[in-house]
Write an enzyme that holds these catalytic residues in place. Structure first.
Site, short mmCIF file in Angstrom:
data_model
loop_
_atom_site.label_atom_id
_atom_site.label_comp_id
_atom_site.label_asym_id
_atom_site.label_seq_id
_atom_site.Cartn_x
_atom_site.Cartn_y
_atom_site.Cartn_z
N TYR A 1 40.76 42.33 45.48
CA TYR A 1 40.01 43.52 46.08
C TYR A 1 40.89 44.07 47.13
CZ TYR A 1 35.85 41.64 43.33
OH TYR A 1 35.21 41.11 42.46
N LEU B 1 34.71 36.17 39.40
CA LEU B 1 34.62 34.98 40.12
C LEU B 1 33.46 33.87 39.43
CD1 LEU B 1 34.70 36.54 43.92
CD2 LEU B 1 36.47 35.03 42.93
N LEU B 2 32.56 34.63 38.99
CA LEU B 2 31.58 33.51 38.38
C LEU B 2 32.27 32.76 37.21
CD1 LEU B 2 28.81 32.25 37.64
CD2 LEU B 2 28.30 34.55 36.62
N ASP C 1 24.20 46.13 41.54
CA ASP C 1 24.88 46.69 42.84
C ASP C 1 24.16 47.24 43.77
OD1 ASP C 1 28.09 46.36 42.17
OD2 ASP C 1 27.33 47.45 40.51
N MET D 1 31.53 39.06 38.49
CA MET D 1 31.48 38.38 37.23
C MET D 1 32.79 37.75 37.10
SD MET D 1 28.80 39.02 35.28
CE MET D 1 29.26 39.37 33.70
N GLU E 1 42.88 47.36 28.55
CA GLU E 1 41.56 47.12 28.30
C GLU E 1 41.55 45.67 27.21
OE1 GLU E 1 38.56 47.43 29.82
OE2 GLU E 1 39.36 48.56 31.31
N MET E 2 40.92 44.60 27.31
CA MET E 2 40.83 43.59 26.61
C MET E 2 39.26 43.29 26.42
SD MET E 2 42.66 39.77 26.98
CE MET E 2 44.22 40.48 27.02
#
EC number: 2.4.1.264
Length: 400
Positions: A292, A308-309, A157, A306, A272-273
């Site tokens: 967002y 979007l990737l 970042d 990540m 959370e997964m």
């Protein structure tokens, strides 16, 4: 107790890697530094030192709290030696300019009082990887403790984006030219780096077998959309989308929020997964969402997100704010807070083909480039400075 890396039976010493980060390698939620560490562990002795953890962490619901009982001890996890450094307090951004002298003193004290374990690991390392954030405070220490180590900065970042303290920004400006490698996840980050010749673009990777994971589909019949992650999560997106598209089931995974009262019955909220489990939800969705909450997101998220990737890897059409559409054909932008634009973007995504437009490296190839980007000319962001031609003496020149 630190154990020095042992030489294998062949007599060839394996390299020793050290990663400094505010993450912990053992948490279920995984970021790019976790995947890079996986690869390092395949190549040599690997240690992961977790920073910025103290009693203050309880107040913020730090995701490392379940690991608290293991703090200040070395724990081996999936081939990596992990150390969660717990202090009484840790330095932080006070967001008060008049407190800056106190803030600076906190960071200097923190970096000047590392545990023996960190010093031992630094001395034994061939390569030290610093992830963007508080790890910057320890770059100078690493240079003093082990001048021979290769120092790699992984910019997950931009420092301005994650609101680090002014001390960290100033310290990075000072030490950036002395690093061996500065590996940015997006070229858009380069503008705030006070260096050039050691700056490279190395994006995120994907699992080498990602396309073989995620079967069978976790979904029932029908049209399904998925959103993964908590960064700047906007619940209002799903308030609008669930009402406008009752035929679509929206799966919200790991948002860090409970169910919003405005959600339709076609919104399913998960906690959370594990990363591997989310793959099926992504792979078999009709489209992905990066909800967002603002257009005021860093431009580099177009490259560094990540989720979007992963949507791009599976050829999923993606719905996201206009600011992070970037050059990617499979993304459809909207304006956060504008219901009409949300509806228009989802309509386009539902009509879009499933095509992988983006080249995605696996994590092994990504790690190769993080460690030695000069071997991959396409990673260089600035032209390599030309090598000066040897100067002839005046006598030699006249003799020709």
């Amino acid at each position: 107790m630190s154990v020095s890396p042992a030489a294998p039976a062949s007599g060839i010493r394996r390299p020793c890697y050290l990663v400094l980060s505010a993450h912990d390698f053992r948490t279920p939620r995984r970021a790019n530094i976790h995947f890079i560490t996986d690869q390092l562990a395949l190549r040599g002795t690997t240690r992961f030192f977790s920073l910025r953890y103290s009693r203050l962490s309880r107040m913020k619901g730090d995701m490392r709290l379940p690991l608290d009982d293991t703090a200040n001890t070395v724990v081996s996890h999936n081939g990596v030696d992990c150390y969660l450094w717990r202090t009484t307090v840790h330095p932080f951004n006070t967001r008060r300019s008049w407190l800056r002298p106190v803030e600076d003193a906190m960071f200097r004290w923190y970096a000047a009082h590392p545990p023996k374990q960190l010093l031992d690991w630094m001395r034994e390392s061939d390569v030290i990887v610093f992830e963007s954030g508080i790890a910057v405070a320890f770059i100078e220490l690493a240079k003093r403790v082990n001048p021979a180590a290769k120092l790699v900065y992984r910019a997950s970042d931009g420092l301005s984006t994650i609101n680090v303290a002014s001390y960290i920004e100033r310290e990075f400006d000072r030490v950036a030219p002395t690093l061996d490698v500065i590996a940015l996840v997006s070229p858009a980050m380069a503008a705030e780096v006070a260096s050039r010749d050691n700056v490279f673009h190395v994006g995120h990777g994907v699992d080498h077998n990602l396309d073989q994971l995620g079967d069978p589909s976790p979904y029932a019949e029908g049209i399904h959309a998925v959103a993964v992650g908590s960064m700047l999560f906007d619940p209002e997106f799903f308030v609008v989308a669930s009402k406008a598209f009752p035929q679509v089931t929206f799966h919200v995974i790991g948002s860090g929020m409970g169910r919003h009262p405005g959600y339709g019955d076609n919104v399913i909220v998960y906690g959370e997964m594990k990363h591997a489990q989310t793959i099926g939800y992504i792979k078999h969705a009709r489209f992905g969402i990066a909800p967002y909450a603002s257009e005021q997101v860093p431009v580099y998220l177009a490259d560094s997100s990540m989720k979007l990737l992963q949507y791009d890897f599976f050829g999923l059409p993606a719905v996201c704010p206009n600011a992070v559409v970037g050059p990617y054909k499979s993304r459809f932008g909207y304006t956060p807070g504008n219901a009409d634009s949300v509806i228009a973007a989802i309509t386009q995504a539902l009509e879009a083909p499933r095509v992988r437009y983006r080249q995605c490296l696996n994590w092994s190839d990504t790690t190769d480039r993080v460690l030695d980007p000069r071997a991959y000319p396409e990673t260089r962001l600035y032209p390599h400075p030309p090598t000066a031609a040897p100067q002839l003496s005046s006598e030699a020149a006249l003799s020709h």
